[in-house]
Write an enzyme that holds these catalytic residues in place. Structure first.
Site, PDB file in Angstrom:
ATOM      1  N   HIS A   4      36.059  44.355  43.040  1.00 10.53           N
ATOM      2  CA  HIS A   4      35.747  45.239  41.916  1.00 10.53           C
ATOM      3  C   HIS A   4      36.058  46.672  42.309  1.00 10.53           C
ATOM      4  CE1 HIS A   4      32.067  45.324  44.322  1.00 10.53           C
ATOM      5  NE2 HIS A   4      31.577  46.314  43.607  1.00 10.53           N
ATOM      6  N   HIS A  32      34.460  49.516  42.549  1.00 15.09           N
ATOM      7  CA  HIS A  32      33.565  50.489  43.194  1.00 15.09           C
ATOM      8  C   HIS A  32      34.160  50.982  44.513  1.00 15.09           C
ATOM      9  CE1 HIS A  32      29.861  48.952  40.744  1.00 15.09           C
ATOM     10  NE2 HIS A  32      30.669  49.726  40.052  1.00 15.09           N
ATOM     11  N   ASP A  65      33.177  51.782  47.420  1.00 16.37           N
ATOM     12  CA  ASP A  65      32.864  51.223  48.746  1.00 16.37           C
ATOM     13  C   ASP A  65      33.645  49.929  49.017  1.00 16.37           C
ATOM     14  OD1 ASP A  65      31.085  50.256  46.669  1.00 16.37           O
ATOM     15  OD2 ASP A  65      29.885  49.272  48.208  1.00 16.37           O
ATOM     16  N   HIS A  66      34.320  49.392  47.993  1.00 14.50           N
ATOM     17  CA  HIS A  66      35.159  48.195  48.165  1.00 14.50           C
ATOM     18  C   HIS A  66      36.648  48.514  48.039  1.00 14.50           C
ATOM     19  CE1 HIS A  66      31.675  45.419  47.868  1.00 14.50           C
ATOM     20  NE2 HIS A  66      31.174  46.509  47.319  1.00 14.50           N
TER      21      HIS A  66
HETATM   22 ZN   LIG Z   1      29.381  47.400  47.103  1.00 11.19          ZN
END
Ligand SMILES: [Zn+2]
Length: 288
Positions: A92, A94, A96-97
């Site tokens: 996804h 976001h 942090d990914h």
């Molecule tokens: Zn995350």
């Protein structure tokens, strides 16, 4: 109204902060932990390398933050597997990914694959649910798991394990973001992964769940139902704003995660409003 019991409380999971930087979870999968721990990312973001041993190739799933030390650890893990990265998959959007997806995809000469064109980028590939990706000597099945956010995907491996991103976390529960997330979709996605009968859940944050993945998914479903009951009870008791609901329902959790709790609460209120069980009036709610 009692809180459902988390089956993981009886498991021997590593303590927070005790996950190894790099771990081989099964012959197909190596996990590399990114150095970005926080209240929301738990131990940090889990980056996964997936590939058939001996294929000389690996898929990178959720590269995580574009961080030099993390990149060095991922490259060391690729070297250990004697593999080059042939695709970058993202669960996804976001940050942090997904942050490192495009820069590392360019560095490795590997296409970025995700549900959203914004994440996949101009040279990437937009994935559809049900696709079977033949990559790195194995097959990854694309499993749509919207709910945490709208563009969330999971990936089912040939071994039966499922890479679940932030759909399920190794510790605690996930957040249904608002307004991009959706509680009804989230519950459907939990059931969808449950029906796959996963042999293991490899989460976006926290330890791998191998002992009884189905029990964790049952707990997640029960936890959402419990939160819904709590919101209905608090509204019946006179709580009328999200702040009042969070202060009551999440009194026991650190304030660092209250902004996320507020998002989940707004998402729950959206469901209850749509169902006609509460009435929204501007920023306030009241019993139906
Ligand atoms: Zn995350």
């Amino acid at each position: 109204m009692t809180a459902p019991a988390d089956p993981r409380s009886r498991w021997q999971l590593p303590a927070p902060g005790a996950l190894p930087r790099t771990a081989e979870l099964e012959p197909l999968v190596t996990r590399v932990l990114a150095p970005n721990p926080s209240g929301m990312t738990l131990d940090g973001t889990n980056t996964y390398l997936v590939g058939e041993p001996g294929s000389g190739q690996a898929v990178l799933v959720d590269p995580g933050p574009d961080d030099a030390a993390h990149l060095a650890a991922v490259e060391a893990a690729l070297a250990d597997r004697k593999a080059r990265c042939t695709a970058v998959l993202v669960t996804h959007h976001h940050v942090d990914h997904a942050e490192a997806a495009q820069p590392w995809g360019a560095r490795f000469g590997a296409p970025v694959m995700a549900a959203g064109a914004d994440v996949a980028g101009p040279r990437g590939r937009v994935l559809a649910g049900g696709e079977r990706l033949r990559l790195a000597g194995t097959v990854l099945e694309v499993v749509p798991t919207p709910g945490h956010c709208a563009d969330h995907l999971s990936f089912r491996l040939d071994s039966g394990a499922v890479l679940v991103g932030d759909h399920v976390l190794g510790r605690g529960t996930s957040v249904v973001t608002h307004p991009e997330g959706d509680v009804v979709a989230y519950l459907e996605s939990l059931r969808r992964v449950h029906q796959l009968g996963p042999s293991a859940l490899y989460c976006g944050h926290g330890p791998e769940l191998t002992e009884d993945p189905g029990a964790v998914l049952d707990y997640y479903l029960a936890h959402r139902a419990y939160r819904e009951e709590q919101v209905l009870a608090a509204v019946a008791d006179g709580a009328s704003t999200v702040d009042e609901l969070v202060a009551g329902i999440y009194a026991a959790v650190p304030r660092e995660v209250w902004p996320a709790a507020a998002q989940s609460t707004r998402a729950t209120l959206a469901k209850l409003t749509a169902e006609g069980r509460v009435v929204a009036e501007g920023d306030a709610v009241r019993p139906a």
